[in-house]
Write an enzyme that holds these catalytic residues in place. Structure first.
Site, PDB file in Angstrom:
ATOM      1  N   LYS A 259      59.624  20.623 -60.013  1.00  0.00           N
ATOM      2  CA  LYS A 259      59.953  21.820 -60.789  1.00  0.00           C
ATOM      3  C   LYS A 259      58.725  22.467 -61.408  1.00  0.00           C
ATOM      4  O   LYS A 259      58.689  23.689 -61.584  1.00  0.00           O
ATOM      5  CB  LYS A 259      60.969  21.470 -61.867  1.00  0.00           C
ATOM      6  CG  LYS A 259      62.324  21.107 -61.287  1.00  0.00           C
ATOM      7  CD  LYS A 259      63.360  21.041 -62.374  1.00  0.00           C
ATOM      8  CE  LYS A 259      64.711  20.719 -61.762  1.00  0.00           C
ATOM      9  NZ  LYS A 259      65.796  20.903 -62.686  1.00  0.00           N
TER      10      LYS A 259
ATOM     11  N   GLU B 190      60.351  23.457 -71.719  1.00  0.00           N
ATOM     12  CA  GLU B 190      60.756  24.849 -71.525  1.00  0.00           C
ATOM     13  C   GLU B 190      61.407  25.345 -72.798  1.00  0.00           C
ATOM     14  O   GLU B 190      62.003  24.557 -73.539  1.00  0.00           O
ATOM     15  CB  GLU B 190      61.853  24.890 -70.444  1.00  0.00           C
ATOM     16  CG  GLU B 190      61.456  25.472 -69.144  1.00  0.00           C
ATOM     17  CD  GLU B 190      62.594  25.420 -68.137  1.00  0.00           C
ATOM     18  OE1 GLU B 190      62.280  25.228 -66.974  1.00  0.00           O
ATOM     19  OE2 GLU B 190      63.790  25.556 -68.505  1.00  0.00           O
TER      20      GLU B 190
ATOM     21  N   HIS C  28      75.751  20.164 -68.170  1.00  0.00           N
ATOM     22  CA  HIS C  28      74.795  20.897 -67.322  1.00  0.00           C
ATOM     23  C   HIS C  28      75.188  20.881 -65.845  1.00  0.00           C
ATOM     24  O   HIS C  28      74.354  21.114 -64.985  1.00  0.00           O
ATOM     25  CB  HIS C  28      73.368  20.357 -67.468  1.00  0.00           C
ATOM     26  CG  HIS C  28      72.861  20.408 -68.873  1.00  0.00           C
ATOM     27  ND1 HIS C  28      72.833  21.570 -69.606  1.00  0.00           N
ATOM     28  CD2 HIS C  28      72.368  19.451 -69.679  1.00  0.00           C
ATOM     29  CE1 HIS C  28      72.352  21.313 -70.804  1.00  0.00           C
ATOM     30  NE2 HIS C  28      72.073  20.036 -70.881  1.00  0.00           N
TER      31      HIS C  28
ATOM     32  N   ARG D  49      68.789  23.776 -49.989  1.00  0.00           N
ATOM     33  CA  ARG D  49      69.896  23.222 -49.185  1.00  0.00           C
ATOM     34  C   ARG D  49      71.103  24.133 -49.315  1.00  0.00           C
ATOM     35  O   ARG D  49      71.072  25.098 -50.074  1.00  0.00           O
ATOM     36  CB  ARG D  49      70.263  21.848 -49.721  1.00  0.00           C
ATOM     37  CG  ARG D  49      70.563  21.929 -51.207  1.00  0.00           C
ATOM     38  CD  ARG D  49      71.196  20.707 -51.777  1.00  0.00           C
ATOM     39  NE  ARG D  49      71.074  20.642 -53.206  1.00  0.00           N
ATOM     40  CZ  ARG D  49      71.867  21.243 -54.086  1.00  0.00           C
ATOM     41  NH1 ARG D  49      72.873  21.984 -53.664  1.00  0.00           N
ATOM     42  NH2 ARG D  49      71.668  21.117 -55.379  1.00  0.00           N
TER      43      ARG D  49
HETATM   44  P1  ADP Z   1      69.197  20.185 -62.648  1.00  0.00           P
HETATM   45  O1  ADP Z   1      68.279  20.431 -61.485  1.00  0.00           O
HETATM   46  O2  ADP Z   1      68.996  18.841 -63.286  1.00  0.00           O
HETATM   47  O3  ADP Z   1      70.626  20.503 -62.366  1.00  0.00           O
HETATM   48  P2  ADP Z   1      68.545  22.765 -63.795  1.00  0.00           P
HETATM   49  O4  ADP Z   1      67.147  23.112 -64.119  1.00  0.00           O
HETATM   50  O5  ADP Z   1      69.117  23.357 -62.538  1.00  0.00           O
HETATM   51  O6  ADP Z   1      68.712  21.183 -63.795  1.00  0.00           O
HETATM   52  O7  ADP Z   1      69.495  23.165 -64.997  1.00  0.00           O
HETATM   53  C1  ADP Z   1      70.862  22.850 -65.022  1.00  0.00           C
HETATM   54  C2  ADP Z   1      71.544  23.561 -66.171  1.00  0.00           C
HETATM   55  O8  ADP Z   1      70.929  23.179 -67.417  1.00  0.00           O
HETATM   56  C3  ADP Z   1      71.440  25.078 -66.150  1.00  0.00           C
HETATM   57  O9  ADP Z   1      72.419  25.669 -65.357  1.00  0.00           O
HETATM   58  C4  ADP Z   1      71.617  25.401 -67.625  1.00  0.00           C
HETATM   59  O10 ADP Z   1      72.962  25.305 -68.005  1.00  0.00           O
HETATM   60  C5  ADP Z   1      70.875  24.269 -68.309  1.00  0.00           C
HETATM   61  N1  ADP Z   1      69.459  24.651 -68.560  1.00  0.00           N
HETATM   62  C6  ADP Z   1      68.388  24.323 -67.812  1.00  0.00           C
HETATM   63  N2  ADP Z   1      67.250  24.843 -68.339  1.00  0.00           N
HETATM   64  C7  ADP Z   1      67.620  25.517 -69.441  1.00  0.00           C
HETATM   65  C8  ADP Z   1      66.910  26.275 -70.443  1.00  0.00           C
HETATM   66  N3  ADP Z   1      65.590  26.429 -70.399  1.00  0.00           N
HETATM   67  N4  ADP Z   1      67.622  26.839 -71.453  1.00  0.00           N
HETATM   68  C9  ADP Z   1      68.972  26.676 -71.532  1.00  0.00           C
HETATM   69  N5  ADP Z   1      69.688  25.979 -70.641  1.00  0.00           N
HETATM   70  C10 ADP Z   1      69.035  25.401 -69.606  1.00  0.00           C
END
Ligand code: ADP
Length: 502
Positions: free
Chosen positions: A116, A200, A235, A292
């Site tokens: 990431k 972040e 999440h 994917r």
């Molecule tokens: P993973 O790959 O573990 O699923 P992601 O980066 O895709 O993680 O994030 C999954 C979810 O987590 C997002 O859809 C959102 O709901 C929450 N999320 C991730 N980053 C943030 C952020 N910076 N601020 C608020 N919510 C976040």
């Protein structure tokens, strides 16, 4: 075109991919663990081979064994589905090295987007907005506190190798930093074998909106509109829809172009998804790229009229895209409810045998599932039972059809989230399209969400159920002439158990 494809997966996605193969006149090869001997994906494939014992690490994740089966069965290509090895760049590389075709992107793109931090860096370089945060891994608490104070609390600690919501911690103040760093790091280490973490800005109540892209091996890129996946718990997505109620055609085009810039930055081909978080002012920020086919791909299929699995296979075989950006028109509205075997109270997976199983049908309803009556939902795999998808002429029509389909769905023996879906669909904020990733936390933080009447009904159901069990009866006639069937009381009993386990 390929004559035979091995599907390196199980459950609904394996079934969905076998169907794509059948539609194209391609033979399909399934693999199965000892726990999946009688599974749908075994029954429907042209050939099926045992890949090992139930734990995924010894079966669906066994790269060498899977490649051996592909070679022995004379498959020419391998489709990884989603989950398991789908985003494992070593798997993609080894498949190519074995002289087979990986139905997915180049392994270099998987590797880059799987990190990431590397992905964030590449996006900044391509001019795609990213959530404010660090570009380098965090080493210690002092550095972390310094960064958090610069970008402003709350912040989110994330694992560089992250996925499935693992290794994430929200930090609201300096005092919480130390333990959160430790927790995130050890979770990342055990889940991914990589403890690099970064920080972040934590966006308050964002929407999760993602763009589906597709690209061939000849440099043609097309975006296929967006999906909104803001209804999440822990999440993880629960309900998805396309198009997003927040996106107009201008925003769609801007996000689509950003997504294509992202795909070009890693020389991508095949189907991919670029996830964005969108704030209250509709500013979007790159979150990550999923290299994917997504779980929620059917909703894009319904609003674009394309079959993404078929397109993936054609691209892997070297064909050019048969459409251009101007040919893509989003029509109608599609919605997907993920039907999980899980407790609707604490969202923990539920296990057990599916006692009765009846899928809904009718106009505008599609069910992607891989289960059958009598099947065990075991602790070994993801508890997704099915993806219930509806298509309507507009959003309200898709919701109405979803409510009908949820009502028709009968699953007994395991607790499911069907009633929970129904509650979300009826919520006034949901109906207005006022969505955010905090929707469930905000509106369903009350532990049960069930009324006193419902609890009483469930208690009655348990008594009736026990009576039927003892008397081996399949129905029960009450004093007022009302007759209840075994299935309905089972369903009610499941909900009572969920309440009790609070
Ligand atoms: P993973 O790959 O573990 O699923 P992601 O980066 O895709 O993680 O994030 C999954 C979810 O987590 C997002 O859809 C959102 O709901 C929450 N999320 C991730 N980053 C943030 C952020 N910076 N601020 C608020 N919510 C976040």
């Amino acid at each position: 075109m390929f004559k035979k494809i091995l599907i390196a997966n199980r459950g609904e996605i394996a079934v969905r991919l076998i169907r794509a193969c059948k539609d194209m006149g391609i033979k399909s090869v399934s693999i199965y663990s000892d726990a999946d001997q009688y599974a749908q994906h075994v029954r429907l494939a042209d050939e099926a081979y045992n890949v090992g014992p139930p734990p995924a690490s010894q079966s669906y994740l066994d790269i060498d064994e899977i490649i051996q089966i592909a070679k022995n069965s004379k498959a020419e290509a391998v489709h990884p589905g989603y989950g398991f090895l789908a985003e494992n760049h070593n798997f993609a590389r080894k498949i190519e090295e074995a002289g087979l075709v990986f139905i997915g992107p180049p392994h270099e793109a998987i590797e880059m987007m799987g990190d990431k931090m590397a992905a964030r860096k590449a996006m900044v370089k391509s001019g795609v907005p990213v959530v404010p945060g660090t570009e380098k891994p965090i080493d210690d608490e002092i550095e972390a506190i310094d960064i958090a104070n610069k970008i402003g609390f709350p912040v989110l600690i994330k694992a560089a190798a992250g996925g499935g919501g693992k290794g994430m911690r929200i930090v609201k103040s300096n005092g919480e930093m130390k333990s959160s760093l430790r927790g995130a790091r050890s979770e990342a280490k055990s889940a991914f074998g990589d403890d690099r973490i970064y920080i972040e800005k934590y966006l308050e109540s964002p929407r999760h909106i993602e763009i589906q892209i597709i690209a061939d091996k000849h440099g043609n890129y097309v975006y296929l509109g967006e999906r909104e996946c803001s209804i999440q718990r822990r999440h993880q997505k629960v309900i998805e829809e396309a198009p997003s109620p927040a996106v107009d055609s201008t925003m769609r085009e801007q996000m689509g172009q950003a997504a294509i810039a992202c795909a070009k930055a890693c020389k991508y081909f095949n189907a991919g998804t670029i996830e964005f978080l969108v704030d209250a002012d509709l500013r979007y920020y790159f979150l990550e790229m999923n290299t994917r086919l997504q779980v929620e791909h059917p909703i894009t299929e319904l609003v674009t009229g394309l079959d993404l699995a078929v397109e993936q296979i054609k691209i892997a075989a070297g064909e050019k895209l048969s459409f251009k950006q101007d040919d893509i028109h989003i029509k109608g509205h599609a919605m997907e409810c993920r039907i999980y075997a899980e407790d609707p109270i604490d969202f923990l997976p539920a296990t057990g045998f599916i006692h009765r199983y009846r899928e809904p049908a009718g106009p505008g309803v599609r069910v992607d599932s891989g289960v059958y009556e009598g099947m065990e939902i075991s602790m070994y795999y993801d508890p997704l039972i099915a993806k219930l998808v509806t298509y309507g002429k507009n959003r309200l029509d898709a919701i109405s059809k979803m409510k009908r389909a949820l009502d028709e769905y009968i699953i007994t023996g395991v607790i499911t989230n069907i009633t929970f879906h129904r509650k979300i669909l009826e919520h006034p904020a949901f109906l207005k399209g006022e969505l955010s990733t905090h929707f469930i936390d905000e509106y369903y933080s009350e532990p049960d969400g069930f009324s006193e009447d419902e609890s009483l009904a469930m208690a009655v159901a348990t008594v009736i159920n026990d009576y039927m069990d003892k008397n081996k009866a399949s129905s029960f006639k009450m004093g007022n002439g009302y007759k209840t069937r075994r299935g309905s009381t089972w369903k009610m009993k499941g909900r009572l158990q969920a309440l009790r386990s609070r």
